[in-house]
Design a protein around this motif. Structure first.
Motif, PDB file in Angstrom:
ATOM      1  N   VAL A  97     -12.103  26.432  -6.448  1.00  0.00           N
ATOM      2  CA  VAL A  97     -12.338  27.468  -5.757  1.00  0.00           C
ATOM      3  C   VAL A  97     -11.345  27.781  -4.697  1.00  0.00           C
ATOM      4  CG1 VAL A  97     -14.000  29.221  -4.980  1.00  0.00           C
ATOM      5  CG2 VAL A  97     -14.444  27.487  -6.605  1.00  0.00           C
ATOM      6  N   PHE A  98     -10.864  28.696  -4.360  1.00  0.00           N
ATOM      7  CA  PHE A  98      -9.657  28.666  -3.072  1.00  0.00           C
ATOM      8  C   PHE A  98      -9.978  30.304  -2.490  1.00  0.00           C
ATOM      9  CE2 PHE A  98      -7.713  29.735  -7.327  1.00  0.00           C
ATOM     10  CZ  PHE A  98      -7.322  30.813  -7.222  1.00  0.00           C
ATOM     11  N   GLY A  99      -9.315  30.340  -1.504  1.00  0.00           N
ATOM     12  CA  GLY A  99      -9.534  31.573  -0.383  1.00  0.00           C
ATOM     13  C   GLY A  99      -8.610  32.584  -0.881  1.00  0.00           C
ATOM     14  N   ALA A 100      -8.932  33.858  -0.293  1.00  0.00           N
ATOM     15  CA  ALA A 100      -8.026  35.027  -0.795  1.00  0.00           C
ATOM     16  C   ALA A 100      -8.067  35.862   0.552  1.00  0.00           C
ATOM     17  CB  ALA A 100      -8.697  35.734  -1.939  1.00  0.00           C
ATOM     18  N   GLU A 101      -7.177  36.811   0.372  1.00  0.00           N
ATOM     19  CA  GLU A 101      -6.932  37.908   1.571  1.00  0.00           C
ATOM     20  C   GLU A 101      -7.492  39.344   0.852  1.00  0.00           C
ATOM     21  OE1 GLU A 101      -6.144  37.772   4.648  1.00  0.00           O
ATOM     22  OE2 GLU A 101      -5.186  35.658   5.111  1.00  0.00           O
ATOM     23  N   CYS A 102      -7.827  39.980   1.558  1.00  0.00           N
ATOM     24  CA  CYS A 102      -8.241  41.445   1.236  1.00  0.00           C
ATOM     25  C   CYS A 102      -7.155  42.232   1.732  1.00  0.00           C
ATOM     26  CB  CYS A 102      -9.607  41.898   1.653  1.00  0.00           C
ATOM     27  SG  CYS A 102     -10.984  40.999   1.044  1.00  0.00           S
ATOM     28  N   GLU A 103      -6.853  43.413   0.698  1.00  0.00           N
ATOM     29  CA  GLU A 103      -5.866  44.401   1.215  1.00  0.00           C
ATOM     30  C   GLU A 103      -6.053  45.712   0.759  1.00  0.00           C
ATOM     31  OE1 GLU A 103      -1.727  43.273   0.258  1.00  0.00           O
ATOM     32  OE2 GLU A 103      -2.043  41.237   0.936  1.00  0.00           O
ATOM     33  N   PRO A 104      -6.180  46.659   1.524  1.00  0.00           N
ATOM     34  CA  PRO A 104      -5.904  46.545   3.144  1.00  0.00           C
ATOM     35  C   PRO A 104      -7.052  46.023   3.732  1.00  0.00           C
ATOM     36  CG  PRO A 104      -6.349  48.943   2.284  1.00  0.00           C
ATOM     37  CD  PRO A 104      -6.157  48.148   1.068  1.00  0.00           C
ATOM     38  N   ALA A 105      -6.899  45.147   4.733  1.00  0.00           N
ATOM     39  CA  ALA A 105      -8.130  44.384   5.339  1.00  0.00           C
ATOM     40  C   ALA A 105      -9.402  45.446   5.741  1.00  0.00           C
ATOM     41  CB  ALA A 105      -7.563  43.667   6.385  1.00  0.00           C
ATOM     42  N   GLU A 106      -8.689  46.584   6.174  1.00  0.00           N
ATOM     43  CA  GLU A 106      -9.958  47.569   6.650  1.00  0.00           C
ATOM     44  C   GLU A 106     -11.004  48.238   5.771  1.00  0.00           C
ATOM     45  OE1 GLU A 106      -6.139  49.842   6.312  1.00  0.00           O
ATOM     46  OE2 GLU A 106      -6.722  48.069   7.037  1.00  0.00           O
ATOM     47  N   LEU A 107     -10.602  48.001   4.602  1.00  0.00           N
ATOM     48  CA  LEU A 107     -11.473  48.271   3.435  1.00  0.00           C
ATOM     49  C   LEU A 107     -12.462  47.144   2.990  1.00  0.00           C
ATOM     50  CD1 LEU A 107      -9.455  50.254   0.578  1.00  0.00           C
ATOM     51  CD2 LEU A 107     -11.086  51.317   2.269  1.00  0.00           C
ATOM     52  N   ALA A 108     -12.377  46.012   3.531  1.00  0.00           N
ATOM     53  CA  ALA A 108     -13.063  44.862   3.208  1.00  0.00           C
ATOM     54  C   ALA A 108     -14.055  44.796   4.223  1.00  0.00           C
ATOM     55  CB  ALA A 108     -12.636  43.427   3.076  1.00  0.00           C
ATOM     56  N   SER A 109     -15.344  44.608   3.895  1.00  0.00           N
ATOM     57  CA  SER A 109     -16.589  44.170   4.597  1.00  0.00           C
ATOM     58  C   SER A 109     -16.454  42.786   5.234  1.00  0.00           C
ATOM     59  CB  SER A 109     -17.982  44.435   3.871  1.00  0.00           C
ATOM     60  OG  SER A 109     -18.168  43.522   3.211  1.00  0.00           O
ATOM     61  N   GLU A 110     -17.028  42.745   6.151  1.00  0.00           N
ATOM     62  CA  GLU A 110     -17.290  41.274   6.724  1.00  0.00           C
ATOM     63  C   GLU A 110     -17.903  40.386   5.722  1.00  0.00           C
ATOM     64  OE1 GLU A 110     -15.824  39.901   9.649  1.00  0.00           O
ATOM     65  OE2 GLU A 110     -15.188  42.013   9.630  1.00  0.00           O
ATOM     66  N   ARG A 111     -18.694  40.974   5.114  1.00  0.00           N
ATOM     67  CA  ARG A 111     -19.391  40.165   4.043  1.00  0.00           C
ATOM     68  C   ARG A 111     -18.456  39.627   2.883  1.00  0.00           C
ATOM     69  NH1 ARG A 111     -23.373  36.509   2.437  1.00  0.00           N
ATOM     70  NH2 ARG A 111     -23.990  37.002   0.215  1.00  0.00           N
ATOM     71  N   ILE A 112     -17.508  40.498   2.382  1.00  0.00           N
ATOM     72  CA  ILE A 112     -16.650  40.147   1.537  1.00  0.00           C
ATOM     73  C   ILE A 112     -15.482  39.163   2.208  1.00  0.00           C
ATOM     74  CG2 ILE A 112     -14.316  40.987   0.205  1.00  0.00           C
ATOM     75  CD1 ILE A 112     -15.949  43.519  -0.370  1.00  0.00           C
ATOM     76  N   LYS A 113     -15.007  39.501   3.497  1.00  0.00           N
ATOM     77  CA  LYS A 113     -14.160  38.241   4.007  1.00  0.00           C
ATOM     78  C   LYS A 113     -14.803  37.046   3.966  1.00  0.00           C
ATOM     79  CE  LYS A 113     -12.081  42.024   6.757  1.00  0.00           C
ATOM     80  NZ  LYS A 113     -11.929  42.608   8.198  1.00  0.00           N
ATOM     81  N   GLN A 114     -16.223  37.006   4.424  1.00  0.00           N
ATOM     82  CA  GLN A 114     -16.802  35.594   4.497  1.00  0.00           C
ATOM     83  C   GLN A 114     -16.851  34.813   3.027  1.00  0.00           C
ATOM     84  OE1 GLN A 114     -20.803  35.772   5.678  1.00  0.00           O
ATOM     85  NE2 GLN A 114     -21.322  33.973   4.678  1.00  0.00           N
ATOM     86  N   LEU A 115     -17.243  35.712   2.051  1.00  0.00           N
ATOM     87  CA  LEU A 115     -17.384  35.141   0.738  1.00  0.00           C
ATOM     88  C   LEU A 115     -15.851  34.739   0.229  1.00  0.00           C
ATOM     89  CD1 LEU A 115     -19.687  37.855  -1.055  1.00  0.00           C
ATOM     90  CD2 LEU A 115     -20.145  35.366  -0.478  1.00  0.00           C
ATOM     91  N   LEU A 116     -14.826  35.150   0.650  1.00  0.00           N
ATOM     92  CA  LEU A 116     -13.516  34.868   0.100  1.00  0.00           C
ATOM     93  C   LEU A 116     -12.967  33.607   1.140  1.00  0.00           C
ATOM     94  CD1 LEU A 116     -12.090  38.335  -0.932  1.00  0.00           C
ATOM     95  CD2 LEU A 116     -13.043  36.263  -2.334  1.00  0.00           C
ATOM     96  N   SER A 117     -13.632  33.171   2.106  1.00  0.00           N
ATOM     97  CA  SER A 117     -13.433  31.981   3.001  1.00  0.00           C
ATOM     98  C   SER A 117     -13.937  30.886   2.688  1.00  0.00           C
ATOM     99  CB  SER A 117     -13.381  32.530   4.270  1.00  0.00           C
ATOM    100  OG  SER A 117     -12.850  33.860   4.464  1.00  0.00           O
ATOM    101  N   PRO A 118     -13.959  30.177   1.689  1.00  0.00           N
ATOM    102  CA  PRO A 118     -14.840  28.919   1.358  1.00  0.00           C
ATOM    103  C   PRO A 118     -14.364  27.691   2.490  1.00  0.00           C
ATOM    104  CG  PRO A 118     -13.181  29.077  -0.531  1.00  0.00           C
ATOM    105  CD  PRO A 118     -13.067  30.321   0.402  1.00  0.00           C
ATOM    106  N   GLU A 119     -15.082  26.833   2.833  1.00  0.00           N
ATOM    107  CA  GLU A 119     -14.619  25.620   3.620  1.00  0.00           C
ATOM    108  C   GLU A 119     -14.192  24.504   2.433  1.00  0.00           C
ATOM    109  OE1 GLU A 119     -17.790  24.669   6.430  1.00  0.00           O
ATOM    110  OE2 GLU A 119     -17.328  26.548   7.476  1.00  0.00           O
TER     111      GLU A 119
END
Length: 348
Positions: free
Chosen positions: A117-139
């Motif tokens: 499982v890897f990370g992802a960027e949302c485009e455009p970033a302003e459409l993405a909620s903080e929740r989605i950004k978090q889910l796409l940012s695994p450690e």
């Protein structure tokens, strides 16, 4: 190329505007030992012509033509013909970093996982909620066998396009997408596959570009007029997950977390249904959970606020917005709760 290292499986339906960028990003991989299985799911636009041009230009592009059956059907058709040792799913309106295949090959070779499982960027970033950004940012993390955190707290789901699978796992466990599920179909696939993986590796590298569309099914379902459709779709997801876990003997793994996950998914929509719809939905939820997890399912969640919602659903009492907010606050924290409330005001 009999057995490429990576098979990129790309379902296509009416994405002529984005498809060239997607295919260019795959053909431009720094690891050339790949195939791109493009499944044209009966697109009525010019997608077929675009796919044809790419397949003529590069023999690594393989084409599957089929009548329209939905995203799950298209992904299954791609898996049926893929020859790579690693399967990676790419949506045709998105694109990937040029080193994705190289990263996957190296990670599978060094760590011998069955899922990465890897990370992802949302485009455009302003459409993405903080929740989605978090889910796409695994450690960075490695799971030996199954841990409930993989499904419920490690930012490893949803979205199947941010995970790659060993072909051996897919074939050994006969994994397939649920073709009757048209919304959150990747959640069903992940909740079935993750518990079956011998080793799962999470990586923070952002290797995928998720292009968010205002007209997407998720946005449409968030509109008030479609609320009942969204609840119905989530109930179908619950049904498929419970059926698959039951068949594979997984129900004893983490039933409390599973109940919490589902109620977290639907609690705000439940609270906003009218009385008649609410009573019908509560009865369906009770029947599904009771049928698979026994009558004591309301007491399975660890948090009291979740059990309160469970108890109300079980006895047919109304779940209020206050109940929903308290549960969200307990399961997701203050910022996520506030973000949810603000989003609800937007989708009245």
């Amino acid at each position: 190329m009999a057995n490429p290292k990576v098979s990129f499986i790309v379902p296509v339906y009416n994405t002529q505007e984005f498809l060239p960028r997607c295919l260019d990003s795959l053909l431009g991989q720094t690891c050339p030992d790949i195939e791109i299985v493009v499944v044209n799911d009966g697109s009525p636009d010019d997608s077929a012509a675009i796919i044809g041009k790419y397949s003529c230009k590069d023999s690594r592009v393989r084409v599957v033509e089929k009548s329209n059956g939905g995203l799950s059907s298209a992904r299954n058709a791609g898996m049926d013909v893929a020859r790579g040792y690693i399967f990676d799913f790419v949506d045709s309106d998105d694109y990937v970093e040029p080193n994705l295949a190289e990263f996957l090959v190296d990670t599978f070779a060094k760590e011998h996982p069955e899922i990465v499982v890897f990370g992802a960027e949302c485009e455009p970033a302003e459409l993405a909620s903080e929740r989605i950004k978090q889910l796409l940012s695994p450690e960075a993390r490695r799971f030996e066998s199954f841990d409930p955190a993989l499904l419920f707290s490690a930012n490893a789901q949803p979205y199947v396009w941010r995970a790659a699978y060993s072909r051996e796992l897919i074939e050994r466990m006969s994994l397939r997408f649920a073709e009757n599920v048209r919304f959150a179909e990747d959640v069903v696939f992940q909740l079935e596959s993750y518990p079956l993986s011998v080793r799962t590796v999470l990586a923070p590298e952002r290797l995928y570009h998720y292009v968010m569309q205002e007209k997407s099914l998720t946005h449409v379902f968030n509109a008030g007029a479609k609320r009942m459709d969204k609840v119905d779709a989530h109930l179908l997801v619950l049904h498929e997950v419970l059926e698959r876990w039951d068949r594979r003997g997984l129900l004893d793994l983490c039933p409390g977390e599973l109940v919490t996950w589902f109620l977290d998914l639907v609690v705000f929509d439940l609270a906003r249904l009218d009385a008649g719809d609410y009573a019908a939905v509560a009865a369906r939820v009770k029947d599904e959970l009771e049928g698979h997890l026994a009558q004591d399912w309301p007491g399975l969640p660890a948090k009291a606020t979740v059990r309160r919602v469970s108890d109300k659903i079980a006895d047919g009492s109304r779940v209020s917005m206050f109940d929903a907010a308290r549960m969200y606050l307990a399961t997701r924290g203050l910022m996520s709760c506030l973000e949810k409330v603000i989003s609800l005001s937007h989708w009245r």
